[in-house]
Design a protein around this motif. Structure first.
Motif, PDB file in Angstrom:
ATOM      1  N   THR A  68      10.360   8.772   0.538  1.00  0.00           N
ATOM      2  CA  THR A  68      11.747   8.383   0.807  1.00  0.00           C
ATOM      3  C   THR A  68      12.157   7.189  -0.041  1.00  0.00           C
ATOM      4  OG1 THR A  68      11.194   6.811   2.565  1.00  0.00           O
ATOM      5  CG2 THR A  68      11.506   9.120   3.221  1.00  0.00           C
ATOM      6  N   GLY A  69      11.182   6.581  -0.739  1.00  0.00           N
ATOM      7  CA  GLY A  69      11.453   5.357  -1.487  1.00  0.00           C
ATOM      8  C   GLY A  69      11.298   4.113  -0.646  1.00  0.00           C
ATOM      9  N   ASN A  70      10.879   4.298   0.616  1.00  0.00           N
ATOM     10  CA  ASN A  70      10.730   3.169   1.538  1.00  0.00           C
ATOM     11  C   ASN A  70       9.341   3.153   2.145  1.00  0.00           C
ATOM     12  OD1 ASN A  70      13.703   2.322   1.757  1.00  0.00           O
ATOM     13  ND2 ASN A  70      13.788   4.490   2.248  1.00  0.00           N
ATOM     14  N   PRO A  71       8.752   1.954   2.324  1.00  0.00           N
ATOM     15  CA  PRO A  71       7.465   1.881   3.015  1.00  0.00           C
ATOM     16  C   PRO A  71       7.629   2.245   4.480  1.00  0.00           C
ATOM     17  CG  PRO A  71       8.336  -0.324   2.642  1.00  0.00           C
ATOM     18  CD  PRO A  71       9.242   0.632   1.907  1.00  0.00           C
ATOM     19  N   TYR A  72       6.501   2.522   5.130  1.00  0.00           N
ATOM     20  CA  TYR A  72       6.441   2.863   6.555  1.00  0.00           C
ATOM     21  C   TYR A  72       6.931   4.279   6.858  1.00  0.00           C
ATOM     22  CZ  TYR A  72       5.909  -2.196   6.723  1.00  0.00           C
ATOM     23  OH  TYR A  72       5.479  -3.477   6.491  1.00  0.00           O
ATOM     24  N   PHE A  73       7.198   5.071   5.841  1.00  0.00           N
ATOM     25  CA  PHE A  73       7.571   6.471   6.042  1.00  0.00           C
ATOM     26  C   PHE A  73       6.597   7.360   5.273  1.00  0.00           C
ATOM     27  CE2 PHE A  73      11.507   4.241   6.885  1.00  0.00           C
ATOM     28  CZ  PHE A  73      12.019   4.912   7.986  1.00  0.00           C
ATOM     29  N   THR A  74       6.193   8.454   5.892  1.00  0.00           N
ATOM     30  CA  THR A  74       5.246   9.369   5.265  1.00  0.00           C
ATOM     31  C   THR A  74       5.972  10.392   4.391  1.00  0.00           C
ATOM     32  OG1 THR A  74       5.369  11.006   7.020  1.00  0.00           O
ATOM     33  CG2 THR A  74       3.797   9.193   7.328  1.00  0.00           C
TER      34      THR A  74
ATOM     35  N   ALA B 197       0.829  -1.210   0.000  1.00  0.00           N
ATOM     36  CA  ALA B 197       0.000   0.000   0.000  1.00  0.00           C
ATOM     37  C   ALA B 197       0.862   1.258   0.000  1.00  0.00           C
ATOM     38  CB  ALA B 197      -0.931  -0.007   1.219  1.00  0.00           C
ATOM     39  N   ASP B 198       1.948   1.247   0.772  1.00  0.00           N
ATOM     40  CA  ASP B 198       2.831   2.414   0.822  1.00  0.00           C
ATOM     41  C   ASP B 198       3.507   2.669  -0.522  1.00  0.00           C
ATOM     42  OD1 ASP B 198       2.176   3.006   3.397  1.00  0.00           O
ATOM     43  OD2 ASP B 198       4.066   2.371   4.299  1.00  0.00           O
ATOM     44  N   TYR B 199       3.921   1.611  -1.192  1.00  0.00           N
ATOM     45  CA  TYR B 199       4.514   1.795  -2.518  1.00  0.00           C
ATOM     46  C   TYR B 199       3.507   2.395  -3.491  1.00  0.00           C
ATOM     47  CZ  TYR B 199       8.933  -0.561  -1.494  1.00  0.00           C
ATOM     48  OH  TYR B 199      10.169  -0.885  -0.988  1.00  0.00           O
ATOM     49  N   MET B 200       2.260   1.968  -3.396  1.00  0.00           N
ATOM     50  CA  MET B 200       1.211   2.548  -4.247  1.00  0.00           C
ATOM     51  C   MET B 200       1.042   4.034  -3.941  1.00  0.00           C
ATOM     52  SD  MET B 200      -1.504  -0.610  -4.114  1.00  0.00           S
ATOM     53  CE  MET B 200      -2.779   0.194  -5.077  1.00  0.00           C
ATOM     54  N   GLY B 201       1.112   4.374  -2.643  1.00  0.00           N
ATOM     55  CA  GLY B 201       1.037   5.781  -2.256  1.00  0.00           C
ATOM     56  C   GLY B 201       2.195   6.592  -2.817  1.00  0.00           C
ATOM     57  N   MET B 202       3.379   6.000  -2.863  1.00  0.00           N
ATOM     58  CA  MET B 202       4.541   6.690  -3.439  1.00  0.00           C
ATOM     59  C   MET B 202       4.310   7.007  -4.913  1.00  0.00           C
ATOM     60  SD  MET B 202       7.758   4.626  -1.812  1.00  0.00           S
ATOM     61  CE  MET B 202       7.412   3.687  -0.332  1.00  0.00           C
ATOM     62  N   LEU B 203       3.716   6.076  -5.628  1.00  0.00           N
ATOM     63  CA  LEU B 203       3.418   6.315  -7.048  1.00  0.00           C
ATOM     64  C   LEU B 203       2.408   7.453  -7.193  1.00  0.00           C
ATOM     65  CD1 LEU B 203       3.213   2.661  -8.422  1.00  0.00           C
ATOM     66  CD2 LEU B 203       5.177   4.203  -8.365  1.00  0.00           C
ATOM     67  N   ALA B 204       1.468   7.541  -6.256  1.00  0.00           N
ATOM     68  CA  ALA B 204       0.501   8.653  -6.286  1.00  0.00           C
ATOM     69  C   ALA B 204       1.205   9.994  -6.136  1.00  0.00           C
ATOM     70  CB  ALA B 204      -0.545   8.467  -5.183  1.00  0.00           C
ATOM     71  N   THR B 205       2.253  10.041  -5.305  1.00  0.00           N
ATOM     72  CA  THR B 205       2.972  11.313  -5.144  1.00  0.00           C
ATOM     73  C   THR B 205       3.675  11.716  -6.433  1.00  0.00           C
ATOM     74  OG1 THR B 205       5.145  10.442  -4.405  1.00  0.00           O
ATOM     75  CG2 THR B 205       3.425  10.719  -2.723  1.00  0.00           C
TER      76      THR B 205
ATOM     77  N   LEU C 103      12.735  14.705  -9.263  1.00  0.00           N
ATOM     78  CA  LEU C 103      13.643  13.646  -8.818  1.00  0.00           C
ATOM     79  C   LEU C 103      12.863  12.646  -7.988  1.00  0.00           C
ATOM     80  CD1 LEU C 103      15.604  15.953  -9.630  1.00  0.00           C
ATOM     81  CD2 LEU C 103      17.058  15.274  -7.722  1.00  0.00           C
ATOM     82  N   SER C 104      12.954  11.381  -8.361  1.00  0.00           N
ATOM     83  CA  SER C 104      12.172  10.354  -7.688  1.00  0.00           C
ATOM     84  C   SER C 104      13.057   9.415  -6.883  1.00  0.00           C
ATOM     85  CB  SER C 104      11.385   9.532  -8.729  1.00  0.00           C
ATOM     86  OG  SER C 104      10.787   8.403  -8.118  1.00  0.00           O
ATOM     87  N   ALA C 105      12.551   9.014  -5.709  1.00  0.00           N
ATOM     88  CA  ALA C 105      13.260   8.038  -4.881  1.00  0.00           C
ATOM     89  C   ALA C 105      13.109   6.630  -5.443  1.00  0.00           C
ATOM     90  CB  ALA C 105      12.739   8.096  -3.449  1.00  0.00           C
ATOM     91  N   ILE C 106      12.178   6.448  -6.382  1.00  0.00           N
ATOM     92  CA  ILE C 106      12.013   5.182  -7.086  1.00  0.00           C
ATOM     93  C   ILE C 106      12.341   5.437  -8.555  1.00  0.00           C
ATOM     94  CG2 ILE C 106      10.379   3.384  -7.800  1.00  0.00           C
ATOM     95  CD1 ILE C 106       8.799   3.960  -5.252  1.00  0.00           C
ATOM     96  N   LYS C 107      13.189   4.632  -9.149  1.00  0.00           N
ATOM     97  CA  LYS C 107      13.646   4.886 -10.518  1.00  0.00           C
ATOM     98  C   LYS C 107      12.506   4.770 -11.526  1.00  0.00           C
ATOM     99  CE  LYS C 107      18.518   3.667 -10.069  1.00  0.00           C
ATOM    100  NZ  LYS C 107      19.608   2.789 -10.567  1.00  0.00           N
ATOM    101  N   MET C 108      12.320   5.828 -12.306  1.00  0.00           N
ATOM    102  CA  MET C 108      11.335   5.865 -13.392  1.00  0.00           C
ATOM    103  C   MET C 108      11.958   6.713 -14.503  1.00  0.00           C
ATOM    104  SD  MET C 108       7.818   6.631 -11.318  1.00  0.00           S
ATOM    105  CE  MET C 108       7.680   6.160  -9.607  1.00  0.00           C
TER     106      MET C 108
END
Length: 235
Positions: A132-138, A70-78, A99-104
């Motif tokens: 941050t590119g990591n789950p469990y962080f807002t 779920a957190d990774y999905m939220g990161m994509l929303a950002t 600049l993205s914390a996840i490579k795209m």
């Protein structure tokens, strides 16, 4: 300008405007114009946006989804929100980098601290996507972390209320606003400013936080000029 370099934190919900979900293009356009006005004065601006207008990881977890997924999905929303703001900023004439914390690679650069700082020095507005590119962080934690990494002078948290109150002003008409408050007082009073990880990062690294109403035209400029609006958290 009071500051040389700041990090502006926007919630995903702020992009909804009066809508129930999604992105209100008029609200995004207003933000872009306010950001340009401040940038034109010489301030270096980095931005972090939440994703709650599209997807909230915590809400999905409560309904049974794996928290990390779920957190990774939220990161994509950002990243979607970041792309929308990037487009609006470029339409008003600003040079930007996402600049993205996840490579795209097709849509944004990977986050590299030195590269981010160089972009800012060259006068580009830098948007940090994917938390941050990591789950469990807002995204609050992402904002605090990026602010420290780029040596920002302050974190400006743009919300729909004009500061920190003794209680939720939308629910309690007797709530009193603080013009300035210390980190320790926020802890002691249990006030909701940012999540505890983000708040502690700012306190330990002596990065002040200003909470203000970003939806009111001109407020961002007033803060950049050093006017005392919103609530300042420091010390």
């Amino acid at each position: 300008m009071k500051y040389k370099r700041i990090l502006l934190k926007l919630s995903g919900e702020s992009l909804m405007g009066e809508m129930q979900y999604g992105i209100d293009n008029e609200r995004v356009k207003q933000y872009a114009e306010d950001i340009k006005a401040v940038h034109d004065k010489g301030l270096e601006i980095a931005i972090v946006i939440g994703g709650g207008n599209i997807f909230r990881g915590l809400s999905a977890e409560k309904s049974g989804m794996d928290r990390a997924q779920a957190d990774y999905m939220g990161m994509l929303a950002t990243v979607i929100n970041s792309m929308a703001l990037q487009d609006a900023l470029e339409k008003v004439g600003l040079k930007t980098r996402l600049l993205s914390a996840i490579k795209m690679e097709q849509i944004c650069e990977p986050f590299v601290r030195r590269r981010a700082i160089r972009h800012l020095e060259k006068g580009r507005v830098v948007i940090f996507g994917a938390g941050t590119g990591n789950p469990y962080f807002t995204t609050d934690s992402a904002a605090a972390l990026r602010a420290i990494e780029i040596s920002a002078d302050a974190v400006l948290k743009g919300t729909r209320v004009d500061g920190i109150y003794t209680a939720d002003p939308e629910k309690d008409p007797a709530a009193v606003k603080y013009s300035e408050i210390s980190f320790k007082e926020v802890y002691a009073k249990g006030l909701n400013v940012m999540d505890m990880t983000a708040f502690t990062l700012c306190e330990e690294n002596k990065v002040p936080i200003i909470v203000f109403d970003m939806n009111k035209n001109g407020n961002f400029m007033k803060i950049a000029n050093g006017e005392e609006i919103g609530t300042l958290v420091q010390g």
